[in-house]
Scaffold this active site. Structure first.
Site, PDB file in Angstrom:
ATOM      1  N   GLY A 234       0.835  -1.202   0.000  1.00 55.24           N
ATOM      2  CA  GLY A 234       0.000   0.000   0.000  1.00 55.24           C
ATOM      3  C   GLY A 234       0.863   1.242   0.000  1.00 55.24           C
ATOM      4  O   GLY A 234       1.965   1.243  -0.569  1.00 55.24           O
ATOM      5  N   SER A 235       0.380   2.296   0.642  1.00 60.98           N
ATOM      6  CA  SER A 235       1.083   3.584   0.585  1.00 60.98           C
ATOM      7  C   SER A 235       2.219   3.638   1.606  1.00 60.98           C
ATOM      8  O   SER A 235       2.161   2.970   2.646  1.00 60.98           O
ATOM      9  CB  SER A 235       0.089   4.711   0.879  1.00 60.98           C
ATOM     10  OG  SER A 235      -0.400   4.573   2.195  1.00 60.98           O
ATOM     11  N   GLY A 239       2.255   2.292   5.385  1.00 65.44           N
ATOM     12  CA  GLY A 239       3.364   1.358   5.642  1.00 65.44           C
ATOM     13  C   GLY A 239       4.126   1.726   6.905  1.00 65.44           C
ATOM     14  O   GLY A 239       4.532   0.858   7.679  1.00 65.44           O
ATOM     15  N   GLU A 256       5.623  -3.371   0.629  1.00 66.53           N
ATOM     16  CA  GLU A 256       5.735  -3.004  -0.784  1.00 66.53           C
ATOM     17  C   GLU A 256       4.911  -1.734  -0.952  1.00 66.53           C
ATOM     18  O   GLU A 256       3.698  -1.757  -0.816  1.00 66.53           O
ATOM     19  CB  GLU A 256       5.231  -4.155  -1.659  1.00 66.53           C
ATOM     20  CG  GLU A 256       5.653  -4.003  -3.099  1.00 66.53           C
ATOM     21  CD  GLU A 256       4.632  -3.239  -3.921  1.00 66.53           C
ATOM     22  OE1 GLU A 256       4.692  -1.977  -3.919  1.00 66.53           O
ATOM     23  OE2 GLU A 256       3.785  -3.894  -4.545  1.00 66.53           O
ATOM     24  N   GLU A 389       4.376   9.657  -6.526  1.00 66.59           N
ATOM     25  CA  GLU A 389       3.559   8.617  -7.158  1.00 66.59           C
ATOM     26  C   GLU A 389       2.127   9.137  -7.295  1.00 66.59           C
ATOM     27  O   GLU A 389       1.484   9.471  -6.302  1.00 66.59           O
ATOM     28  CB  GLU A 389       3.565   7.353  -6.299  1.00 66.59           C
ATOM     29  CG  GLU A 389       2.809   6.219  -6.948  1.00 66.59           C
ATOM     30  CD  GLU A 389       2.779   4.961  -6.096  1.00 66.59           C
ATOM     31  OE1 GLU A 389       2.398   5.046  -4.916  1.00 66.59           O
ATOM     32  OE2 GLU A 389       3.127   3.892  -6.619  1.00 66.59           O
TER      33      GLU A 389
HETATM   34  P1  NDP Z   1      -3.433   2.639   1.928  1.00 62.99           P
HETATM   35  O1  NDP Z   1      -1.990   2.364   2.094  1.00 62.99           O
HETATM   36  O2  NDP Z   1      -4.085   3.438   3.002  1.00 62.99           O
HETATM   37  O3  NDP Z   1      -4.243   1.258   1.796  1.00 62.99           O
HETATM   38  C1  NDP Z   1      -3.631   0.014   1.503  1.00 62.99           C
HETATM   39  C2  NDP Z   1      -4.186  -1.045   2.431  1.00 62.99           C
HETATM   40  O4  NDP Z   1      -3.909  -0.722   3.785  1.00 62.99           O
HETATM   41  C3  NDP Z   1      -5.696  -1.213   2.338  1.00 62.99           C
HETATM   42  O5  NDP Z   1      -6.031  -2.562   2.539  1.00 62.99           O
HETATM   43  C4  NDP Z   1      -6.179  -0.393   3.532  1.00 62.99           C
HETATM   44  O6  NDP Z   1      -7.462  -0.756   3.960  1.00 62.99           O
HETATM   45  C5  NDP Z   1      -5.126  -0.728   4.552  1.00 62.99           C
HETATM   46  N1  NDP Z   1      -4.984   0.227   5.641  1.00 62.99           N
HETATM   47  C6  NDP Z   1      -5.323   1.553   5.662  1.00 62.99           C
HETATM   48  N2  NDP Z   1      -5.018   2.095   6.862  1.00 62.99           N
HETATM   49  C7  NDP Z   1      -4.491   1.108   7.623  1.00 62.99           C
HETATM   50  C8  NDP Z   1      -3.972   1.041   8.944  1.00 62.99           C
HETATM   51  N3  NDP Z   1      -3.948   2.107   9.762  1.00 62.99           N
HETATM   52  N4  NDP Z   1      -3.487  -0.140   9.380  1.00 62.99           N
HETATM   53  C9  NDP Z   1      -3.482  -1.230   8.606  1.00 62.99           C
HETATM   54  N5  NDP Z   1      -3.978  -1.236   7.349  1.00 62.99           N
HETATM   55  C10 NDP Z   1      -4.456  -0.083   6.853  1.00 62.99           C
HETATM   56  O7  NDP Z   1      -3.625   3.299   0.516  1.00 62.99           O
HETATM   57  P2  NDP Z   1      -4.912   4.040  -0.100  1.00 62.99           P
HETATM   58  O8  NDP Z   1      -5.899   3.010  -0.479  1.00 62.99           O
HETATM   59  O9  NDP Z   1      -5.364   5.124   0.802  1.00 62.99           O
HETATM   60  O10 NDP Z   1      -4.284   4.689  -1.427  1.00 62.99           O
HETATM   61  C11 NDP Z   1      -3.485   5.870  -1.328  1.00 62.99           C
HETATM   62  C12 NDP Z   1      -2.244   5.745  -2.166  1.00 62.99           C
HETATM   63  O11 NDP Z   1      -1.447   4.640  -1.713  1.00 62.99           O
HETATM   64  C13 NDP Z   1      -2.461   5.453  -3.635  1.00 62.99           C
HETATM   65  O12 NDP Z   1      -2.760   6.604  -4.357  1.00 62.99           O
HETATM   66  C14 NDP Z   1      -1.121   4.867  -4.021  1.00 62.99           C
HETATM   67  O13 NDP Z   1      -0.188   5.882  -4.256  1.00 62.99           O
HETATM   68  C15 NDP Z   1      -0.704   4.087  -2.794  1.00 62.99           C
HETATM   69  N6  NDP Z   1      -1.029   2.649  -2.941  1.00 62.99           N
HETATM   70  C16 NDP Z   1      -0.031   1.821  -3.354  1.00 62.99           C
HETATM   71  C17 NDP Z   1      -0.303   0.501  -3.594  1.00 62.99           C
HETATM   72  C18 NDP Z   1       0.776  -0.419  -4.074  1.00 62.99           C
HETATM   73  O14 NDP Z   1       0.504  -1.348  -4.827  1.00 62.99           O
HETATM   74  N7  NDP Z   1       2.004  -0.231  -3.624  1.00 62.99           N
HETATM   75  C19 NDP Z   1      -1.642  -0.062  -3.427  1.00 62.99           C
HETATM   76  C20 NDP Z   1      -2.626   0.884  -2.935  1.00 62.99           C
HETATM   77  C21 NDP Z   1      -2.295   2.194  -2.716  1.00 62.99           C
HETATM   78  P3  NDP Z   1      -8.717   0.147   3.465  1.00 62.99           P
HETATM   79  O15 NDP Z   1      -8.571   0.294   1.999  1.00 62.99           O
HETATM   80  O16 NDP Z   1      -9.872  -0.691   3.838  1.00 62.99           O
HETATM   81  O17 NDP Z   1      -8.604   1.434   4.197  1.00 62.99           O
END
Ligand code: NDP
Length: 487
Positions: A234-235, A239, A256, A389
């Protein structure tokens, strides 16, 4: 089936200890289609209690039925799951396109990759072994590969099936029991995979799935003291929270966190071959791809020609309804659409030149989260659009003069996930390829073949640890050294 049809809105349940259960407090989240913004499903809004129940179920499986299986038996279950996924491919692909908005062909490719991950890790499960270390003549030293225990998996919304396959597939093959928190915007295929795993005979509790919000269910999972290892994609911001939570429990993580990957085009490149890849690498999945090729670095002598050719293709691109096989679908949700639009506004306010823009298909439903693909050139390496990004269909191009400058620019962001190098010079391709501070380098291709077998992960802000390939299986295990004195 885990979903019960109620008119057109389906209600889904979590998978905990082999049972389909609602959230402990009965709360649900609405699931909207990114194509038109309409409600079509509901998922449980998982609570900390649900996470606790899932971790306990996983622990019971880890100490019980799951750990009694041999590596070969675990592998066979994964291979059966691969076959079940293939048999369910049409359903999974349609569900993903509806939930996530990606064009059907991309969802089908994700299903293929998912099945392949289960096959790969299923057949690898009994190939992972330890070693014997020479030591004193009076001692026998065996180093065993053992699972971490209960692993937590936070799956994002951009490639839910593929990321589930690479992380949960490897964890299960390695003998871990798992708890998965999918993204609230893309949980449906993950729940479906859970149902298939139960059908093919995974013991109760080996795979648990709790849907819900990241800040509640996700945070509860990563902070749970019963979790032995965490996989997060995720982000970078989230992370950091995940790694902080893991640090408090002294457990390991793979992170990642995306990238700002460059495709470096030298003046001797085979442009016919390169052009489709230069465009597709940013258009695939609407640019919502961690390894998207979001920066073109082009040698100055061919800069104008390459920009013109990419621009010509960009003008034809249309974002449209995922079921009508558009060039790209909508963004996953309104927040992501606004995020990308803000980057576009900012770039235009800063005076960046739009080399070309695509459009939104005339039959795209109103209420969908569509963004027109946009190509900016030339863009300074220091600009926000070159450094951050965007996670949308936005491409920038920057000229460079020589090899040294190309390497400096390619490595010149906080990220380090992937890179592409286009040249006919074999020595240069190796030299430049090996100078890239990224986890994967593609020469005269980009992101070829999905990379189930290829280790994947980042440097710097792109995170650490490796998933995919055999390396991913190793990552989901640790070692135990047995020292036996015999004389
Ligand atoms: P996030 O990093 O917030 O979300 C990724 C995952 O983490 C989702 O399953 C989310 O759940 C979960 N999550 C969110 N907050 C928490 C927390 N406090 N503790 C544990 N898990 C959590 O990304 P966003 O969806 O907000 O997207 C924002 C940006 O992140 C994108 O624009 C992109 O730049 C980046 N991103 C990168 C990805 C990659 O492949 N590397 C994938 C997705 C995003 P939920 O969605 O239910 O909140």
């Amino acid at each position: 089936m885990n979903d019960q049809a109620s008119s057109t809105v389906t209600l889904h349940k979590n998978l905990i200890g082999g049972r389909d259960v609602p959230a402990s407090d009965g709360a649900v989240l609405d699931v909207l289609s990114p194509a038109d913004g309409q409600l079509f499903a509901r998922i449980p809004s998982g609570t900390a209690e649900d996470i606790d129940a899932a971790v306990k179920a996983a622990r019971a499986a880890f100490e019980g039925a799951w750990s009694k299986l041999t590596a070969t038996e675990r592998g066979r279950l994964l291979i059966k799951l691969a076959a079940a996924v293939e048999a369910d491919a049409d359903h999974l692909a349609a569900l993903e396109s509806r939930d996530n908005g990606k064009p059907l062909r991309q969802s089908r490719a994700d299903v293929t990759a998912l099945a392949r991950y289960f096959e790969y890790y299923g057949t690898a499960a009994d190939k992972l072994h330890g070693e014997v270390i020479p030591y004193l003549n009076t001692h026998f030293i065996g180093v065993e590969r053992v699972p971490h225990g209960v692993t937590g998996h936070i799956i994002p919304w951009n490639y839910p099936m593929q990321i589930f396959g690479r992380s949960v597939g490897a964890a299960l093959a390695g003998g871990n029991a798992t708890v998965v928190k999918p993204a609230e915007d893309a949980s449906l295929t993950i729940l479906r995979i859970g149902a298939l795993a139960r059908e093919v005979g995974f013991p109760d509790g080996a795979l648990n799935i709790v849907t819900g919000l990241g800040r509640t269910a996700g945070a509860a999972l990563t902070a749970h003291p019963g979790i032995d290892f965490i996989s997060f994609t995720g982000s970078p911001e989230t992370g950091t929270m995940v790694q902080t939570a893991a640090a408090k429990n002294h457990v390991g993580v793979t992170l990642e966190l995306g990238g700002k990957s460059a495709q470096v085009v030298f003046d001797d490149a085979d442009l016919e071959r390169a052009l489709p890849s230069l465009v597709n690498a940013i258009i695939q999945n609407g640019g919502q791809t961690c390894s998207a090729g979001s920066r073109l670095l082009i040698q100055r002598g061919i800069f104008k020609d390459v920009v013109d050719a990419v621009a010509e293709r960009f003008r034809t691109l249309r974002a449209g309804h995922p079921e009508r096989e558009p060039d790209l679908g909508p963004m996953v949700n309104q927040a992501q659409q606004r995020r990308v639009e803000k980057y576009l506004e900012r770039a235009k306010n800063e005076g960046l030149t739009v080399a070309a823009a695509g459009g939104i298909a005339s039959d795209a439903p109103s209420g969908g989260y569509y963004v027109a693909p946009t190509f900016f050139a030339p863009v300074a390496h220091e600009s926000v659009l070159s450094q951050e990004e965007v996670f949308g269909p936005v491409l920038v191009a920057t000229p460079f003069d020589d090899e040294a400058e190309a390497i400096r620019l390619a490595n010149g962001t906080a990220y380090g996930l992937a890179a592409g190098v286009w040249t006919r010079d074999a020595m240069r391709s190796t030299r430049v390829g090996r100078a890239m501070r990224v986890g994967q380098v593609f020469v005269n291709c980009y992101g070829a073949g999905g990379g189930v077998e290829l280790p994947f992960g980042g440097f710097g802000r792109s995170g650490h640890g490796r998933e995919k390939g055999f390396e991913g299986l190793v990552e989901f295990t640790t070692t135990r050294t047995l020292v036996i004195a015999h004389g």
